[in-house]
Each structure stands twice: as C-alpha cells, then as structure tokens.
Scaffold this motif. Sequence first.
Motif, PDB file in Angstrom:
ATOM      1  N   ILE A  58       0.829  -1.203   0.000  1.00 15.47           N
ATOM      2  CA  ILE A  58       0.000   0.000   0.000  1.00 15.47           C
ATOM      3  C   ILE A  58       0.865   1.254   0.000  1.00 15.47           C
ATOM      4  CG2 ILE A  58      -1.591   1.372   1.415  1.00 15.47           C
ATOM      5  CD1 ILE A  58      -2.938  -1.268   2.220  1.00 15.47           C
ATOM      6  N   PHE A  59       1.991   1.209   0.738  1.00 13.85           N
ATOM      7  CA  PHE A  59       2.886   2.368   0.785  1.00 13.85           C
ATOM      8  C   PHE A  59       3.442   2.717  -0.599  1.00 13.85           C
ATOM      9  CE2 PHE A  59       3.799   1.216   5.419  1.00 13.85           C
ATOM     10  CZ  PHE A  59       2.940   2.194   5.893  1.00 13.85           C
ATOM     11  N   TYR A  60       3.484   1.723  -1.484  1.00 15.75           N
ATOM     12  CA  TYR A  60       4.051   1.933  -2.818  1.00 15.75           C
ATOM     13  C   TYR A  60       3.015   2.383  -3.847  1.00 15.75           C
ATOM     14  CZ  TYR A  60       8.414  -0.430  -1.473  1.00 15.75           C
ATOM     15  OH  TYR A  60       9.602  -0.769  -0.882  1.00 15.75           O
ATOM     16  N   CYS A  61       1.742   2.372  -3.501  1.00 14.31           N
ATOM     17  CA  CYS A  61       0.695   2.608  -4.495  1.00 14.31           C
ATOM     18  C   CYS A  61       0.852   3.946  -5.210  1.00 14.31           C
ATOM     19  CB  CYS A  61      -0.681   2.516  -3.833  1.00 14.31           C
ATOM     20  SG  CYS A  61      -1.169   0.820  -3.438  1.00 14.31           S
ATOM     21  N   ASP A  62       1.004   5.038  -4.456  1.00 16.11           N
ATOM     22  CA  ASP A  62       1.175   6.357  -5.076  1.00 16.11           C
ATOM     23  C   ASP A  62       2.432   6.393  -5.934  1.00 16.11           C
ATOM     24  OD1 ASP A  62      -1.119   7.359  -4.029  1.00 16.11           O
ATOM     25  OD2 ASP A  62      -0.178   8.398  -2.352  1.00 16.11           O
ATOM     26  N   PHE A  63       3.488   5.752  -5.436  1.00 11.22           N
ATOM     27  CA  PHE A  63       4.740   5.729  -6.185  1.00 11.22           C
ATOM     28  C   PHE A  63       4.570   4.989  -7.497  1.00 11.22           C
ATOM     29  CE2 PHE A  63       8.515   3.411  -7.452  1.00 11.22           C
ATOM     30  CZ  PHE A  63       9.395   4.463  -7.673  1.00 11.22           C
ATOM     31  N   PHE A  64       3.860   3.840  -7.484  1.00  7.71           N
ATOM     32  CA  PHE A  64       3.627   3.080  -8.714  1.00  7.71           C
ATOM     33  C   PHE A  64       2.919   3.940  -9.762  1.00  7.71           C
ATOM     34  CE2 PHE A  64       3.622  -1.252  -6.391  1.00  7.71           C
ATOM     35  CZ  PHE A  64       4.970  -1.419  -6.678  1.00  7.71           C
ATOM     36  N   TYR A  65       1.931   4.705  -9.310  1.00  6.80           N
ATOM     37  CA  TYR A  65       1.181   5.561 -10.229  1.00  6.80           C
ATOM     38  C   TYR A  65       2.104   6.598 -10.868  1.00  6.80           C
ATOM     39  CZ  TYR A  65      -1.936   9.219 -11.869  1.00  6.80           C
ATOM     40  OH  TYR A  65      -2.560  10.160 -12.647  1.00  6.80           O
ATOM     41  N   LEU A  66       2.925   7.246 -10.047  1.00  7.69           N
ATOM     42  CA  LEU A  66       3.851   8.256 -10.560  1.00  7.69           C
ATOM     43  C   LEU A  66       4.908   7.621 -11.463  1.00  7.69           C
ATOM     44  CD1 LEU A  66       4.358  10.410  -7.332  1.00  7.69           C
ATOM     45  CD2 LEU A  66       3.076  11.037  -9.391  1.00  7.69           C
ATOM     46  N   TYR A  67       5.332   6.407 -11.128  1.00 13.26           N
ATOM     47  CA  TYR A  67       6.347   5.713 -11.932  1.00 13.26           C
ATOM     48  C   TYR A  67       5.814   5.444 -13.335  1.00 13.26           C
ATOM     49  CZ  TYR A  67       9.962   2.302 -13.175  1.00 13.26           C
ATOM     50  OH  TYR A  67      10.987   1.633 -13.797  1.00 13.26           O
ATOM     51  N   VAL A  68       4.567   4.974 -13.412  1.00  7.73           N
ATOM     52  CA  VAL A  68       3.972   4.638 -14.710  1.00  7.73           C
ATOM     53  C   VAL A  68       3.656   5.899 -15.516  1.00  7.73           C
ATOM     54  CG1 VAL A  68       1.949   3.620 -15.837  1.00  7.73           C
ATOM     55  CG2 VAL A  68       3.030   2.440 -13.914  1.00  7.73           C
ATOM     56  N   THR A  69       3.121   6.927 -14.860  1.00 15.38           N
ATOM     57  CA  THR A  69       2.674   8.125 -15.578  1.00 15.38           C
ATOM     58  C   THR A  69       3.803   9.104 -15.872  1.00 15.38           C
ATOM     59  OG1 THR A  69       2.091   9.209 -13.472  1.00 15.38           O
ATOM     60  CG2 THR A  69       0.355   7.969 -14.627  1.00 15.38           C
ATOM     61  N   LYS A  70       4.917   9.001 -15.149  1.00 13.78           N
ATOM     62  CA  LYS A  70       6.005   9.951 -15.371  1.00 13.78           C
ATOM     63  C   LYS A  70       7.306   9.277 -15.817  1.00 13.78           C
ATOM     64  CE  LYS A  70       4.453  13.775 -12.460  1.00 13.78           C
ATOM     65  NZ  LYS A  70       4.855  14.764 -11.425  1.00 13.78           N
ATOM     66  N   VAL A  71       7.858   8.432 -14.980  1.00 16.49           N
ATOM     67  CA  VAL A  71       9.178   7.857 -15.233  1.00 16.49           C
ATOM     68  C   VAL A  71       9.195   7.046 -16.519  1.00 16.49           C
ATOM     69  CG1 VAL A  71      11.008   6.370 -14.345  1.00 16.49           C
ATOM     70  CG2 VAL A  71       9.720   7.838 -12.768  1.00 16.49           C
ATOM     71  N   LEU A  72       8.191   6.194 -16.734  1.00 14.45           N
ATOM     72  CA  LEU A  72       8.163   5.364 -17.932  1.00 14.45           C
ATOM     73  C   LEU A  72       7.936   6.186 -19.199  1.00 14.45           C
ATOM     74  CD1 LEU A  72       6.240   2.138 -16.811  1.00 14.45           C
ATOM     75  CD2 LEU A  72       8.707   2.562 -16.942  1.00 14.45           C
ATOM     76  N   LYS A  73       7.512   7.425 -19.029  1.00 10.12           N
ATOM     77  CA  LYS A  73       7.332   8.325 -20.167  1.00 10.12           C
ATOM     78  C   LYS A  73       8.511   9.275 -20.342  1.00 10.12           C
ATOM     79  CE  LYS A  73       2.288   8.197 -20.081  1.00 10.12           C
ATOM     80  NZ  LYS A  73       1.029   8.991 -19.979  1.00 10.12           N
ATOM     81  N   GLY A  74       9.586   8.991 -19.597  1.00  9.73           N
ATOM     82  CA  GLY A  74      10.799   9.784 -19.747  1.00  9.73           C
ATOM     83  C   GLY A  74      10.824  11.053 -18.935  1.00  9.73           C
ATOM     84  N   LYS A  75       9.846  11.238 -18.056  1.00 13.78           N
ATOM     85  CA  LYS A  75       9.802  12.429 -17.225  1.00 13.78           C
ATOM     86  C   LYS A  75      10.462  12.159 -15.873  1.00 13.78           C
ATOM     87  CE  LYS A  75       5.388  13.875 -19.253  1.00 13.78           C
ATOM     88  NZ  LYS A  75       3.970  14.195 -18.963  1.00 13.78           N
ATOM     89  N   LYS A  76      10.930  13.197 -15.205  1.00 19.03           N
ATOM     90  CA  LYS A  76      11.539  13.046 -13.903  1.00 19.03           C
ATOM     91  C   LYS A  76      10.473  12.998 -12.838  1.00 19.03           C
ATOM     92  CE  LYS A  76      15.412  14.754 -11.157  1.00 19.03           C
ATOM     93  NZ  LYS A  76      16.512  15.740 -11.078  1.00 19.03           N
ATOM     94  N   LEU A  77      10.602  12.079 -11.914  1.00 20.40           N
ATOM     95  CA  LEU A  77       9.628  11.967 -10.840  1.00 20.40           C
ATOM     96  C   LEU A  77       9.819  13.122  -9.876  1.00 20.40           C
ATOM     97  CD1 LEU A  77       8.406   8.826  -8.994  1.00 20.40           C
ATOM     98  CD2 LEU A  77       9.056  10.826  -7.684  1.00 20.40           C
ATOM     99  N   SER A  78       8.769  13.908  -9.719  1.00 22.86           N
ATOM    100  CA  SER A  78       8.825  15.020  -8.777  1.00 22.86           C
ATOM    101  C   SER A  78       7.561  15.020  -7.944  1.00 22.86           C
ATOM    102  CB  SER A  78       8.975  16.363  -9.517  1.00 22.86           C
ATOM    103  OG  SER A  78       7.893  16.555 -10.402  1.00 22.86           O
ATOM    104  N   LEU A  79       7.699  15.451  -6.714  1.00 18.47           N
ATOM    105  CA  LEU A  79       6.585  15.484  -5.783  1.00 18.47           C
ATOM    106  C   LEU A  79       6.413  16.907  -5.269  1.00 18.47           C
ATOM    107  CD1 LEU A  79       7.500  12.319  -3.691  1.00 18.47           C
ATOM    108  CD2 LEU A  79       5.800  12.454  -5.487  1.00 18.47           C
ATOM    109  N   PRO A  80       5.201  17.241  -4.854  1.00 18.35           N
ATOM    110  CA  PRO A  80       5.012  18.560  -4.264  1.00 18.35           C
ATOM    111  C   PRO A  80       5.783  18.670  -2.961  1.00 18.35           C
ATOM    112  CG  PRO A  80       3.048  17.216  -3.979  1.00 18.35           C
ATOM    113  CD  PRO A  80       3.944  16.470  -4.928  1.00 18.35           C
TER     114      PRO A  80
END
Length: 214
Positions: free
Chosen positions: A189-211
């Motif tokens: 569960i702790f990884y859920c938000d990270f998985f979403y950001l990984y798929v929507t940003k990192v796999l698309k070549g974007k840098k993972l950034s958080l507020p």
Amino acid sequence: MNIFRILGDISHLLAIIILLVKIQKSKSCAGISGKSQILFALVFTTRYLDLFTTFFSVYNTVMKVIFLICAYVTVYMIYVKFRKTFDSENDSFRLEFLLVPVTGLSFLENYSFTPLEILWTFSIYLESVAILPQLFMISKTGEAETITTHYLFFLGLYRALYIANWVWRYYTENFYDQIAVVSGVVQTIFYCDFFYLYVTKVLKGKKLSLPMPV
C-alpha cells in the motif's frame, strides 16, 4: 516453490543490484536514505538467523547470504565509502517511531514466544515500514533520480509478487501466514502512489517530482 516466489526474489535482488550499481558508478549516495538501508540490514539479520539452525535448500541458503551481504555492503557504501555524498539533512526520519512500535508488536503478535520466532516476526513487521525513511526523504527533496525510482519500483514489485505467491500457496497448499500476508499488504500500500507516478512519469521519460511539503 512457484513462479511468483522466484520472480519476487529476482525482483528483490534486481532492486538491490540497481541501487549498488547506482552508488558505485556515480560514486555518490545522494538521494538514498541510509536509514532505510539500515532498517533493511536489520530485517535480513533478524530474519535469517535460521541459517545457523535449519537447512531448507541450497537456493534458500544462497539467497539469504546474498541479501545479507548486499545489505551490509550498501550500508558500508553510504556511511563509510561515500559518506561525504550522504544527504543526512534530508534523511531525517526518526527511526524510533518505527522501531518502538514494531518491537512491541512483535512481542504481542507472534506464532511462538521464542527468541528466533520473535525476531522473525520483528523482521516481517519491520520490512513493511522500512521503506518509509526513503519515501519521506523523497517527499522532503521533492524529487528522485530516475535510477532511484527504478530501485523503488522493483522493490515494490517484489512485495506485489509475494502477495501473488501467498494467494497461490493458499489455493494450492492451503497455506496461510497471516502475519506475513498482512504485513506484505501494508507494505505494498505504501508503494501505491509511487507506482502511479512511476507509470505516468518515469516510464514516459519524465523526472519523478513530488510537491514539496508545506
């Protein structure tokens, strides 16, 4: 041993290798939480004490030894070899907030009130929250290097695959380990938000950034 268990072990080992290669190639541990790595070393140490008491298989023994060695090598690289690159200011999660409740819970909820069993239970509970200092560090800095996100992805994938392993064992062997399953679900569960950001940003070549936290 089923395919989910093997893939889970491979994913776990790959996560550790990615982290070690990242540190060694860049000669820097910037962005890596030393506190999370200390917790993982403690997890493996308390869980694998049965190396001295019970033999399960060559595969089991080899994997345990590899994980132990890698855990302590990682801690050494962060706090000794590349300590000048360690970001202690942002790696500020207070470990007692995890260790105290985990220790208490391992004494209250276990399968057998023996030293080895309590330590095994402690390792299961601790692993479920050991990644929190790393996630806390990322939330403080507001971003993570791509290679660090790959490490976290495979670490999270390892837990997800182990959940599949437990489901498989329940239906094929009628085996159910409540402590391991519940702890594994909490960790995933702790990884859920990270998985979403990984798929929507990192796999698309974007840098993972958080507020940045207010």
